[in-house]
Write a protein that holds these residues in place. Structure first.
Motif, PDB file in Angstrom:
ATOM      1  N   MET A   1      30.921  37.616  50.419  1.00 26.63           N
ATOM      2  CA  MET A   1      30.952  38.595  49.346  1.00 26.63           C
ATOM      3  C   MET A   1      32.197  38.427  48.477  1.00 26.63           C
ATOM      4  O   MET A   1      32.109  38.321  47.278  1.00 26.63           O
ATOM      5  N   ILE A   2      33.338  38.394  49.117  1.00 28.87           N
ATOM      6  CA  ILE A   2      34.610  38.277  48.392  1.00 28.87           C
ATOM      7  C   ILE A   2      35.336  37.061  48.931  1.00 28.87           C
ATOM      8  O   ILE A   2      35.307  36.794  50.128  1.00 28.87           O
ATOM      9  N   GLN A   3      36.002  36.351  48.030  1.00 26.71           N
ATOM     10  CA  GLN A   3      36.808  35.215  48.452  1.00 26.71           C
ATOM     11  C   GLN A   3      38.230  35.416  47.965  1.00 26.71           C
ATOM     12  O   GLN A   3      38.451  35.988  46.900  1.00 26.71           O
ATOM     13  N   ILE A   4      39.172  34.949  48.781  1.00 23.72           N
ATOM     14  CA  ILE A   4      40.575  34.998  48.381  1.00 23.72           C
ATOM     15  C   ILE A   4      41.100  33.571  48.322  1.00 23.72           C
ATOM     16  O   ILE A   4      40.583  32.681  48.988  1.00 23.72           O
ATOM     17  N   ALA A   5      42.114  33.381  47.502  1.00 21.87           N
ATOM     18  CA  ALA A   5      42.710  32.057  47.351  1.00 21.87           C
ATOM     19  C   ALA A   5      44.142  32.099  47.846  1.00 21.87           C
ATOM     20  O   ALA A   5      44.937  32.906  47.367  1.00 21.87           O
ATOM     21  N   ILE A  16      41.628  41.279  46.527  1.00 18.04           N
ATOM     22  CA  ILE A  16      40.464  42.036  47.009  1.00 18.04           C
ATOM     23  C   ILE A  16      40.090  43.101  45.990  1.00 18.04           C
ATOM     24  O   ILE A  16      38.921  43.246  45.622  1.00 18.04           O
ATOM     25  N   VAL A  17      41.074  43.866  45.520  1.00 19.10           N
ATOM     26  CA  VAL A  17      40.823  44.914  44.527  1.00 19.10           C
ATOM     27  C   VAL A  17      40.186  44.313  43.273  1.00 19.10           C
ATOM     28  O   VAL A  17      39.178  44.805  42.774  1.00 19.10           O
ATOM     29  N   ASP A  18      40.770  43.234  42.768  1.00 17.34           N
ATOM     30  CA  ASP A  18      40.246  42.600  41.561  1.00 17.34           C
ATOM     31  C   ASP A  18      38.829  42.077  41.762  1.00 17.34           C
ATOM     32  O   ASP A  18      37.985  42.196  40.874  1.00 17.34           O
ATOM     33  N   ALA A  19      38.558  41.491  42.925  1.00 20.81           N
ATOM     34  CA  ALA A  19      37.227  40.940  43.199  1.00 20.81           C
ATOM     35  C   ALA A  19      36.168  42.038  43.250  1.00 20.81           C
ATOM     36  O   ALA A  19      35.075  41.888  42.685  1.00 20.81           O
ATOM     37  N   VAL A  20      36.490  43.148  43.895  1.00 19.16           N
ATOM     38  CA  VAL A  20      35.525  44.252  43.975  1.00 19.16           C
ATOM     39  C   VAL A  20      35.301  44.854  42.591  1.00 19.16           C
ATOM     40  O   VAL A  20      34.155  45.107  42.192  1.00 19.16           O
ATOM     41  N   ARG A  21      36.379  45.063  41.844  1.00 22.52           N
ATOM     42  CA  ARG A  21      36.231  45.585  40.474  1.00 22.52           C
ATOM     43  C   ARG A  21      35.324  44.683  39.635  1.00 22.52           C
ATOM     44  O   ARG A  21      34.456  45.157  38.905  1.00 22.52           O
ATOM     45  N   MET A  22      35.544  43.370  39.720  1.00 23.11           N
ATOM     46  CA  MET A  22      34.749  42.427  38.936  1.00 23.11           C
ATOM     47  C   MET A  22      33.282  42.467  39.356  1.00 23.11           C
ATOM     48  O   MET A  22      32.389  42.456  38.510  1.00 23.11           O
ATOM     49  N   LYS A  23      33.036  42.536  40.649  1.00 27.84           N
ATOM     50  CA  LYS A  23      31.648  42.584  41.122  1.00 27.84           C
ATOM     51  C   LYS A  23      30.945  43.853  40.649  1.00 27.84           C
ATOM     52  O   LYS A  23      29.762  43.829  40.322  1.00 27.84           O
ATOM     53  N   ALA A  55      43.469  48.089  50.072  1.00 31.28           N
ATOM     54  CA  ALA A  55      42.685  47.732  48.883  1.00 31.28           C
ATOM     55  C   ALA A  55      41.545  48.726  48.691  1.00 31.28           C
ATOM     56  O   ALA A  55      41.316  49.214  47.572  1.00 31.28           O
ATOM     57  N   TYR A  56      40.843  49.047  49.763  1.00 36.13           N
ATOM     58  CA  TYR A  56      39.752  50.017  49.680  1.00 36.13           C
ATOM     59  C   TYR A  56      40.276  51.392  49.265  1.00 36.13           C
ATOM     60  O   TYR A  56      39.640  52.093  48.480  1.00 36.13           O
TER      61      TYR A  56
END
Length: 129
Positions: A1-5, A16-23, A55-56
């Motif tokens: 679902m989410i990937q981090i670099a 994580i916050v940015d990825a969820v917002r974007m999704k 993050a949640y």
């Protein structure tokens, strides 16, 4: 679902916050969709559960997610989460950061605009599909 670099300059929690917002913004996650548990996402990403919990918590405080007692976290119904002034301020900040990075690369402004437009349009089909 989410990937981090691991090479990303942003902290893992911010990623994580940015990825969820974007999704959510692109429609990959819709209102009412359930997110993985804190422990589940932490195991998936191999990060500390406290990082995911923070993050949640940030996403919940901002109105992106809602907690349902005993059931978990879900994508909150859409609403304007920030005031117009705050949205404008954040947009200006993001544009400033973007320009600081891009100007140093030496691309002509029309090439940058074309690439940016292409990237923005690539997000639109996901949101309307």
């Amino acid at each position: 679902m989410i990937q981090i670099a691991t090479g990303d300059s942003r902290p893992i929690g911010k990623q994580i916050v940015d990825a969820v917002r974007m999704k959510i913004a692109t429609g990959e996650l819709e209102s009412g969709d359930q997110l993985p548990s804190v422990r589940g996402l932490a195991q998936q990403l191999t990060v500390n559960p406290n990082t995911v919990a923070k993050a949640y918590a940030e996403l919940t405080a901002e109105g992106w997610l809602e907690a349902r007692q005993g059931l978990g976290l879900y994508v909150a119904p859409p609403r304007q989460r920030l005031s117009d002034a705050e949205r404008a301020r954040r947009l200006d900040e993001a544009i400033g950061r973007f320009l600081n990075e891009v100007v140093a690369l030496g691309y002509p402004h029309d090439a940058v605009q074309a690439r940016l437009l292409h990237a923005f349009r690539a997000l639109v089909p996901r949101k309307t599909a």
